[in-house]
Design an enzyme around this catalytic site. Structure first.
Site, short mmCIF file in Angstrom:
data_model
loop_
_atom_site.label_atom_id
_atom_site.label_comp_id
_atom_site.label_asym_id
_atom_site.label_seq_id
_atom_site.Cartn_x
_atom_site.Cartn_y
_atom_site.Cartn_z
N ASP A 44 -19.07 53.37 -51.81
CA ASP A 44 -17.81 52.83 -52.31
C ASP A 44 -17.74 51.39 -51.81
O ASP A 44 -17.68 51.16 -50.61
CB ASP A 44 -16.65 53.66 -51.74
CG ASP A 44 -15.28 53.06 -52.07
OD1 ASP A 44 -15.23 51.98 -52.70
OD2 ASP A 44 -14.27 53.69 -51.68
N TYR A 96 -9.93 46.78 -54.12
CA TYR A 96 -9.42 47.38 -52.90
C TYR A 96 -10.57 47.94 -52.04
O TYR A 96 -11.43 48.66 -52.54
CB TYR A 96 -8.39 48.47 -53.20
CG TYR A 96 -7.67 48.80 -51.92
CD1 TYR A 96 -6.78 47.87 -51.37
CD2 TYR A 96 -7.96 49.95 -51.21
CE1 TYR A 96 -6.20 48.10 -50.15
CE2 TYR A 96 -7.37 50.19 -49.99
CZ TYR A 96 -6.49 49.25 -49.46
OH TYR A 96 -5.92 49.47 -48.24
N ASP A 124 -16.01 62.79 -55.69
CA ASP A 124 -15.15 61.76 -55.11
C ASP A 124 -13.95 62.44 -54.45
O ASP A 124 -13.46 63.46 -54.96
CB ASP A 124 -14.66 60.77 -56.18
CG ASP A 124 -13.95 59.58 -55.55
OD1 ASP A 124 -14.39 59.12 -54.47
OD2 ASP A 124 -12.95 59.09 -56.13
N TYR A 161 -12.06 58.09 -39.32
CA TYR A 161 -12.09 58.06 -40.78
C TYR A 161 -12.27 56.62 -41.31
O TYR A 161 -11.54 55.73 -40.95
CB TYR A 161 -10.80 58.65 -41.36
CG TYR A 161 -10.64 58.33 -42.81
CD1 TYR A 161 -11.46 58.94 -43.75
CD2 TYR A 161 -9.74 57.37 -43.24
CE1 TYR A 161 -11.37 58.62 -45.07
CE2 TYR A 161 -9.64 57.04 -44.56
CZ TYR A 161 -10.46 57.68 -45.48
OH TYR A 161 -10.39 57.33 -46.79
N LYS A 192 -14.43 58.12 -47.68
CA LYS A 192 -14.76 59.51 -47.88
C LYS A 192 -16.27 59.59 -47.84
O LYS A 192 -16.95 58.59 -48.01
CB LYS A 192 -14.31 59.97 -49.26
CG LYS A 192 -12.88 60.25 -49.44
CD LYS A 192 -12.32 61.06 -48.30
CE LYS A 192 -10.86 60.87 -48.34
NZ LYS A 192 -10.53 59.49 -48.70
N ASP A 193 -16.77 60.76 -47.61
CA ASP A 193 -18.22 60.91 -47.66
C ASP A 193 -18.66 60.95 -49.11
O ASP A 193 -19.73 60.52 -49.46
CB ASP A 193 -18.62 62.17 -46.93
CG ASP A 193 -17.92 62.21 -45.58
OD1 ASP A 193 -16.92 62.92 -45.48
OD2 ASP A 193 -18.36 61.48 -44.70
N ASP A 194 -17.76 61.50 -49.95
CA ASP A 194 -18.00 61.52 -51.38
C ASP A 194 -19.48 61.73 -51.70
O ASP A 194 -20.19 60.79 -52.05
CB ASP A 194 -17.46 60.22 -52.00
CG ASP A 194 -15.96 60.10 -51.81
OD1 ASP A 194 -15.30 61.13 -51.54
OD2 ASP A 194 -15.43 58.99 -51.92
C1 F6R Z 1 -10.08 56.73 -50.06
C2 F6R Z 1 -9.01 57.68 -50.31
C3 F6R Z 1 -7.59 57.36 -50.21
C4 F6R Z 1 -7.16 56.53 -49.03
C5 F6R Z 1 -5.66 56.18 -49.13
C6 F6R Z 1 -5.21 55.26 -48.01
O1 F6R Z 1 -11.26 57.12 -50.67
O2 F6R Z 1 -9.27 58.76 -50.65
O3 F6R Z 1 -6.83 58.54 -50.26
O4 F6R Z 1 -7.44 57.18 -47.84
O5 F6R Z 1 -5.41 55.57 -50.35
O6 F6R Z 1 -6.00 54.15 -48.06
P1 F6R Z 1 -5.78 52.87 -47.11
O7 F6R Z 1 -5.77 53.39 -45.71
O8 F6R Z 1 -6.97 52.04 -47.45
O9 F6R Z 1 -4.49 52.27 -47.53
MG MG Z 2 -12.38 53.50 -51.68
MG MG Z 3 -14.83 57.54 -53.16
#
Ligand code: F6R
Ligand code: MG
Ligand code: MG
Length: 365
Positions: free
Chosen positions: A12, A91, A132, A229, A232-234
């Protein structure tokens, strides 16, 4: 024909919008980088796709697994994609590139890797699965069903070349050790472990009669790599099919049951794994629910041109509906378990930061 290596390396490197999808410019950058490597003779062929915010590089080549050159190509491609992501203010640009510089192998650096080397058969159907918003343990249940459950895989009963069963390589990710199980004889022993997919992962499956590789999964756990964290490991998983291996339909069948996996919202929630077409692999509800796609290839002299989007099929509509129902049910738990991960698993999330603040207020009882 002859031996060929199939490498699936993913990361990612930036999302559109939030963590819900990748960006067409990132895909175009990856295609250009891999096209150049193919022209230079490093790759036999390649295919790029996305699942949610993950960029998946599928590559065939003659350099074997764990090859520096191939891992460096993937790393450089992710770095180039990250530049694009930064320019577009996507992002989490470069979120899975945990190291600053490439050090020979992308394993342990952030990107997910599944690779196998095999003698290409006269006809070589292979499925690349990508998830994902889920952890690598997501493949335990489906791999178990594909290679060990006769209620899923009729070939285990009917096909003499499958009747002896398969061998499973299982990792203990918390203690960095592995074990091999021979099934069906050791089915019950194996289930003691693989039924706990946040601790034990099925890394590979081999044919028992000739030792051939049948399936391999990515086994990185970013939370363990980074200590908390990060993304994700996805995970990704490669499964070879037909002629003494599960039929394509037997490899896809486990996903008709949207089993519960960890990895939804902030890597901290359980949710149903929804099988979707590539077009629908854009998790938006509470950043989910977790998705799985399946890209099938008829590998031809290492070529990947003949492929299909396997879950783009109405026979998975019911599984998608069930996943929505399970999603609704779990969401109503809000911050309560079992929607939220078990307490011990939350150790790898951002929650310990919140708990630290409250530490001085605890009194002995
Ligand atoms: C990332 C994911 C999301 C983020 C969440 C918070 O793959 O699954 O659920 O964990 O959107 O993201 P941040 O901490 O980047 O605002
Ligand atoms: Mg991401
Ligand atoms: Mg992902």
């Amino acid at each position: 024909m002859g031996k060929i290596t199939l490498s699936v390396i993913k990361a990612d490197i930036g999302g559109l919008v939030g963590h819900s999808a990748s960006h067409p410019d990132i895909v175009a950058t990856a295609v250009a980088a891999l096209e150049k490597a193919k022209k230079a003779g490093l790759l036999v062929d390649f295919h790029v796709f996305t699942c949610g915010d993950d960029l998946e590089l599928v590559m065939t080549h003659n350099h074997g697994t764990d090859a520096d050159k191939i891992h460096k190509l993937a790393w450089d491609t992710f770095v180039a994609g990250t530049e694009v992501a930064k320019k577009l203010h996507l992002y989490g640009a470069g979120q899975d590139l945990l190291a600053d510089a490439f050090s020979g192998n992308v394993k342990g650096m952030g990107p997910g890797v599944a690779e196998m080397t095999f003698e290409e058969r006269k006809s070589e159907p292979v499925i690349v699965f990508a998830g994902d918003k889920c952890a690598p343990g997501a493949w335990n249940l489906p791999l178990y069903k594909m290679f060990a459950d006769p209620f899923n895989t009729a070939g285990l009963v009917i096909d003499p070349s499958m009747h002896d069963g398969f061998k499973f390589e299982v990792l203990d990710i918390h203690r960095s050790r592995m074990i091999e199980f021979s099934c069906p004889e050791e089915l019950y022993d194996m289930l003691v472990f693989v039924g706990s997919p946040d601790h034990f992962l099925i890394r590979a499956v081999h044919r028992k009669n000739n030792g051939d590789i049948a399936a391999v999964s990515s086994t990185q756990k970013l939370a363990l790599i980074a200590g908390r964290y990060v993304g994700k490991d996805d995970p990704v998983c490669i499964v070879r099919c037909q002629s003494g291996l599960p039929a394509v339909g037997e490899a896809l069948e486990p996903f008709a049951f949207p089993h519960t996996v960890s990895g939804w919202m902030r890597g901290s929630h359980m949710g149903p794994l929804m099988p979707v077409s590539l077009k629908e692999a854009t998790p938006t509800r509470f950043d989910g629910p977790p998705r799985v796609v399946a890209v099938g290839f008829q590998v031809a002299d290492g070529g990947l041109a003949s492929w299909r989007d396997m879950f783009d099929d109405p026979s998975y509509d019911q599984a998608r509906k069930t996943a929505c129902q399970i999603g609704d049910y779990l969401r109503r738990h809000g911050p309560f378990e079992p929607h939220r991960l078990p307490f011990a698993e939350m150790e790898y999330t951002t929650m310990p930061g919140v708990m630290e603040k409250l530490e001085p207020r605890w009194k002995p009882i």
